[in-house]
Design an enzyme around this catalytic site. Structure first.
Site, mmCIF file in Angstrom:
data_model
loop_
_atom_site.group_PDB
_atom_site.id
_atom_site.type_symbol
_atom_site.label_atom_id
_atom_site.label_comp_id
_atom_site.label_asym_id
_atom_site.label_seq_id
_atom_site.Cartn_x
_atom_site.Cartn_y
_atom_site.Cartn_z
ATOM 1 N N GLY A 63 0.837 -1.199 0.000
ATOM 2 C CA GLY A 63 0.000 0.000 0.000
ATOM 3 C C GLY A 63 0.871 1.248 0.000
ATOM 4 N N THR A 98 1.269 3.630 2.158
ATOM 5 C CA THR A 98 2.007 3.972 3.386
ATOM 6 C C THR A 98 3.198 3.040 3.558
ATOM 7 O OG1 THR A 98 -0.124 4.605 4.336
ATOM 8 C CG2 THR A 98 1.748 4.490 5.840
ATOM 9 N N GLY A 157 0.470 -0.853 6.448
ATOM 10 C CA GLY A 157 -0.575 0.150 6.609
ATOM 11 C C GLY A 157 -1.893 -0.493 7.000
ATOM 12 N N ASP A 205 -6.478 0.263 6.490
ATOM 13 C CA ASP A 205 -7.538 1.137 5.983
ATOM 14 C C ASP A 205 -8.342 1.749 7.115
ATOM 15 O OD1 ASP A 205 -7.179 0.585 3.109
ATOM 16 O OD2 ASP A 205 -7.625 -1.450 3.743
ATOM 17 N N LYS A 232 -7.972 -4.171 6.706
ATOM 18 C CA LYS A 232 -6.939 -4.089 5.673
ATOM 19 C C LYS A 232 -7.462 -4.731 4.410
ATOM 20 C CE LYS A 232 -2.722 -5.078 6.630
ATOM 21 N NZ LYS A 232 -2.418 -3.919 5.730
ATOM 22 N N GLU A 242 -0.870 -10.623 3.466
ATOM 23 C CA GLU A 242 -0.576 -9.745 4.612
ATOM 24 C C GLU A 242 -0.910 -10.459 5.911
ATOM 25 O OE1 GLU A 242 -3.019 -6.402 3.616
ATOM 26 O OE2 GLU A 242 -1.362 -5.294 2.716
ATOM 27 N N LYS A 291 -7.328 7.390 9.094
ATOM 28 C CA LYS A 291 -7.690 5.970 9.143
ATOM 29 C C LYS A 291 -8.356 5.599 10.474
ATOM 30 C CE LYS A 291 -5.585 5.328 5.156
ATOM 31 N NZ LYS A 291 -4.578 4.303 4.975
HETATM 32 O O1 DER Z 1 -4.465 -3.184 1.237
HETATM 33 C C1 DER Z 1 -3.905 -3.080 2.322
HETATM 34 O O2 DER Z 1 -4.029 -3.897 3.264
HETATM 35 C C2 DER Z 1 -3.123 -1.820 2.594
HETATM 36 O O3 DER Z 1 -2.127 -2.037 3.582
HETATM 37 C C3 DER Z 1 -4.108 -0.802 3.098
HETATM 38 O O4 DER Z 1 -4.669 -1.332 4.223
HETATM 39 C C4 DER Z 1 -3.482 0.538 3.413
HETATM 40 O O5 DER Z 1 -3.186 1.112 2.202
HETATM 41 P P1 DER Z 1 -2.710 2.645 2.135
HETATM 42 O O6 DER Z 1 -1.478 2.716 3.011
HETATM 43 O O7 DER Z 1 -2.407 2.842 0.679
HETATM 44 O O8 DER Z 1 -3.832 3.491 2.654
#
Ligand code: DER
Length: 235
Positions: A29, A31, A86, A88, A98, A107, A125
């Site tokens: 993602g 982040t 990261g 959501d 996530k 993940e 978030k």
């Molecule tokens: O898809 C995922 O699990 C990502 O880690 C998501 O949860 C966070 O994505 P972002 O950092 O682009 O917001």
């Protein structure tokens, strides 16, 4: 500060937990991308040595290869020292949603094998309860009879005003296919699901479901970057 600058601040803070010699879960993602970039930078500067990365998606695998981060997998390293990823959504109990990037299964496998799981988010978030953002809570399912599974998922959470939608990719409306060759049904909630563990168990009992995007009691540290600074919360 832009949202991406906040993501970068959280990511760089998380990389301070990385020590030479670690086996690292590399998240997916926008982040986590900053954290992987930072790890690559420290490796190239010789400030980090002997790192082995376990990527959580093909996308992160490619990013890590381009940065020269040595990679391996869970077969070779069933225990991971630290994962940085990261999310959501983060609720007040450090439960996560996530998978809006579609990588939730790998993940959850990698982060479930970690001694420490550091979550990095910008303040947008943070939610009062899982699903409160009104954005997707993803469920990875097998493609076979996906409609049958989607309807059963929706029925499961009728009490919480749930609607289920098959995730499509691109403009041609074809189903999105995960790194594992599966589909994703996104669940949208109008109310709180209530007991998340019970909700998780109910989802996983449906034959045809592979995994869902609620990461319950998995994060050991959450780093939140906001306008007023960075907040680190440990379990
Ligand atoms: O898809 C995922 O699990 C990502 O880690 C998501 O949860 C966070 O994505 P972002 O950092 O682009 O917001």
């Amino acid at each position: 500060l832009t949202q991406d600058e906040l993501k970068k601040i959280a990511a760089y803070k998380a990389v301070e937990y990385v020590e030479s010699g670690m086996v690292l879960g590399l998240g997916t993602g926008s982040t986590a991308k900053h954290a992987v970039d930072r790890i690559g930078e420290l490796l190239s500067q010789g400030k980090l040595k002997n790192i082995i990365g376990i990527p959580t998606s093909k996308k992160t695998h490619e990013q890590a290869v381009s940065l020269g981060i040595p990679l391996s997998d869970l077969d070779s390293h069933p225990v991971v020292d630290l994962a940085i990823d990261g999310a959501d959504e983060v609720d007040p109990h450090m439960n996560l949603v996530k998978g809006r990037g579609g990588s939730l299964l790998r993940e959850k496998m990698v982060e479930g094998a970690c001694k420490k799981f550091v979550v990095i988010v910008d303040e947008t978030k943070l939610v009062k309860y899982v699903g409160a953002s009104g954005l997707a809570m993803p469920v990875e399912i097998i493609p076979f009879c996906w409609k049958f599974t989607a309807i059963r998922l929706q029925k499961l959470f009728e009490y919480a005003g749930c609607s289920a939608k098959l995730r499509t990719s691109g403009e041609n409306g074809d189903p999105f296919v995960t790194d594992n060759g599966n589909y994703i049904v996104d669940l949208y909630f109008k109310q709180d699901m209530g007991d998340l563990r019970a909700a998780s168990d109910a989802i996983l009992q449906l034959a045809g479901v592979v995994e869902h995007g609620m990461f319950l009691d998995m994060a050991t540290t959450v780093i939140v970057a906001g306008e007023l600074g960075v907040k680190v919360t440990d379990k």
